[in-house]
Scaffold this motif. Structure first.
Motif, PDB file in Angstrom:
ATOM      1  N   ASN A 164       0.910  -1.153   0.000  1.00 29.32           N
ATOM      2  CA  ASN A 164       0.000   0.000   0.000  1.00 29.32           C
ATOM      3  C   ASN A 164       0.940   1.190   0.000  1.00 29.32           C
ATOM      4  OD1 ASN A 164      -1.446   2.272   0.799  1.00 29.32           O
ATOM      5  ND2 ASN A 164      -2.328   1.347   2.635  1.00 29.32           N
TER       6      ASN A 164
ATOM      7  N   CYS B  18       1.006   3.804   2.827  1.00 25.17           N
ATOM      8  CA  CYS B  18       1.216   3.394   4.221  1.00 25.17           C
ATOM      9  C   CYS B  18       2.597   3.844   4.701  1.00 25.17           C
ATOM     10  CB  CYS B  18       1.100   1.867   4.321  1.00 25.17           C
ATOM     11  SG  CYS B  18       1.693   1.180   5.872  1.00 25.17           S
TER      12      CYS B  18
ATOM     13  N   SER C 137      -5.870  -3.317  -1.510  1.00 27.63           N
ATOM     14  CA  SER C 137      -6.711  -2.185  -1.117  1.00 27.63           C
ATOM     15  C   SER C 137      -7.957  -2.138  -1.998  1.00 27.63           C
ATOM     16  CB  SER C 137      -5.950  -0.865  -1.263  1.00 27.63           C
ATOM     17  OG  SER C 137      -4.884  -0.784  -0.349  1.00 27.63           O
TER      18      SER C 137
ATOM     19  N   LYS D  35     -10.327   2.943  -0.891  1.00 23.42           N
ATOM     20  CA  LYS D  35      -9.520   2.812   0.317  1.00 23.42           C
ATOM     21  C   LYS D  35      -8.081   3.267   0.048  1.00 23.42           C
ATOM     22  CE  LYS D  35     -12.694   0.747   2.909  1.00 23.42           C
ATOM     23  NZ  LYS D  35     -12.486  -0.596   3.456  1.00 23.42           N
ATOM     24  N   GLN D  36      -7.368   3.535   1.139  1.00 14.27           N
ATOM     25  CA  GLN D  36      -5.975   3.974   1.025  1.00 14.27           C
ATOM     26  C   GLN D  36      -5.153   2.948   0.244  1.00 14.27           C
ATOM     27  OE1 GLN D  36      -3.132   3.515   4.322  1.00 14.27           O
ATOM     28  NE2 GLN D  36      -2.933   5.747   4.347  1.00 14.27           N
TER      29      GLN D  36
ATOM     30  N   TYR E 195      -5.390   2.325  -2.998  1.00 13.71           N
ATOM     31  CA  TYR E 195      -6.023   1.868  -4.239  1.00 13.71           C
ATOM     32  C   TYR E 195      -5.730   2.860  -5.358  1.00 13.71           C
ATOM     33  CZ  TYR E 195      -9.582   0.753  -7.721  1.00 13.71           C
ATOM     34  OH  TYR E 195     -10.231   0.423  -8.896  1.00 13.71           O
TER      35      TYR E 195
ATOM     36  N   THR F 224      -1.080  -7.032   7.032  1.00 16.29           N
ATOM     37  CA  THR F 224      -0.456  -5.708   7.059  1.00 16.29           C
ATOM     38  C   THR F 224       0.248  -5.380   5.755  1.00 16.29           C
ATOM     39  OG1 THR F 224       1.643  -6.567   7.916  1.00 16.29           O
ATOM     40  CG2 THR F 224      -0.023  -5.945   9.540  1.00 16.29           C
TER      41      THR F 224
ATOM     42  N   CYS G  50       0.630  -1.096   8.333  1.00 13.47           N
ATOM     43  CA  CYS G  50      -0.764  -0.674   8.272  1.00 13.47           C
ATOM     44  C   CYS G  50      -1.628  -1.893   7.969  1.00 13.47           C
ATOM     45  CB  CYS G  50      -0.953   0.341   7.128  1.00 13.47           C
ATOM     46  SG  CYS G  50       0.129   1.783   7.225  1.00 13.47           S
TER      47      CYS G  50
ATOM     48  N   LYS H 164      -6.200  -2.745   3.571  1.00 17.26           N
ATOM     49  CA  LYS H 164      -7.475  -2.014   3.415  1.00 17.26           C
ATOM     50  C   LYS H 164      -8.480  -2.802   2.575  1.00 17.26           C
ATOM     51  CE  LYS H 164      -5.189   1.162   5.551  1.00 17.26           C
ATOM     52  NZ  LYS H 164      -5.263   1.234   7.013  1.00 17.26           N
ATOM     53  N   TYR H 165      -8.937  -3.904   3.134  1.00 18.10           N
ATOM     54  CA  TYR H 165      -9.919  -4.734   2.446  1.00 18.10           C
ATOM     55  C   TYR H 165     -11.264  -4.031   2.327  1.00 18.10           C
ATOM     56  CZ  TYR H 165      -6.812  -8.783   3.114  1.00 18.10           C
ATOM     57  OH  TYR H 165      -5.757  -9.656   3.071  1.00 18.10           O
TER      58      TYR H 165
ATOM     59  N   ASN I  52     -15.203  -3.681   2.930  1.00 22.15           N
ATOM     60  CA  ASN I  52     -16.000  -4.033   4.112  1.00 22.15           C
ATOM     61  C   ASN I  52     -16.843  -5.264   3.830  1.00 22.15           C
ATOM     62  OD1 ASN I  52     -14.990  -1.832   5.523  1.00 22.15           O
ATOM     63  ND2 ASN I  52     -16.583  -0.466   4.734  1.00 22.15           N
TER      64      ASN I  52
END
Length: 231
Positions: free
Chosen positions: A87, A90, A122, A126-127, A129, A165, A225, A228-229, A231
């Motif tokens: 990511n 991150c 991600s 989300k962060q 992506y 992570t 971090c 960021k899957y 939801n």
């Protein structure tokens, strides 16, 4: 009087019969309304827990790269494969990229024939992506030296491997067996100054395994971090 009592008794009897009948109906209802769908959450939990395990066959996957090509784990049978969860936004990932540490590792081992796949799980919005074109620019500017950068926006592959992570590192040997899962090193901080004194687990695993030695640290606790899957 007797007639009044008889009528009252009759009312009481009828009320009692009605109550008993209602009780029977209540007792009869649960089997019909039994929530058989309750077994579904258990099945879902089992599926989520069925992740990769060290010393076991690594889960197969097929993902699109930002270069437009499709990459499958089976394409690299007979080679060592490093999977790096990424990511770019991150702080812990920036620690290793801004310092050039991750790129140096990528180049060192890809030059030796190791396949290095950088993966982003991600979800959209989300962060971390980015659409392929935007990520190509970031990879170019960051001088990434991995074999390919793969997108896993729905998180299927990340969850299959239990990636928690960024970064989270995995190493698959030429036989397709997962031989390492965990942190990149033993300094769980976002400070680049810690890299110089860190013991790099990925390098150690590759060096030991390619030399025919037993891998000392097969599993460690990842840091960084959270992935960021969706939801």
């Amino acid at each position: 009087m007797n007639r009044f009592i008889s009528r009252r008794a009759l009312v009481i009897v009828l009320a009692a019969i009605a109550a008993i009948s209602a009780g029977r109906i209540t007792l009869a209802d649960p089997p019909a309304a039994e929530p058989t769908a309750q077994s579904a959450p258990a099945a879902t939990t089992t599926a989520v827990q069925a992740t990769a395990a060290v010393d076991q066959k690594a889960p197969e996957f097929s993902l699109a790269g930002i270069d437009g090509k499709t990459y499958k784990l089976t394409d690299f049978k007979g080679k060592y494969v490093v999977l790096e969860w990424n990511n770019v936004d991150c702080p812990f990932v920036k620690k290793h990229y801004a310092s050039g540490n991750m790129q140096a590792l990528q180049k060192k081992y890809t030059d030796k024939g190791v396949v290095w796949l950088t993966i982003c799980s991600s979800a959209e919005g989300k962060q971390g992506y980015y659409e392929p074109a935007a990520m190509q620019e970031k990879a170019k500017d960051g001088k990434f030296s991995s074999t390919a950068y793969l997108r896993d926006a729905d998180g299927t592959v990340g969850r299959a491997y239990g990636a928690k992570t960024t970064p989270h590192m995995f190493i698959v040997n030429p036989e397709g067996v997962l031989i390492y899962a965990g942190a990149i090193d033993d300094k769980p901080s976002p400070d680049p100054k810690d890299i110089a004194s860190a013991s790099n687990y990925v390098a150690s695993c590759l060096d030991e395994s390619t030399a025919g030695k037993a891998v000392v640290a097969k599993s460690t606790t990842p840091y960084g971090c959270g992935v960021k899957y969706a939801n």
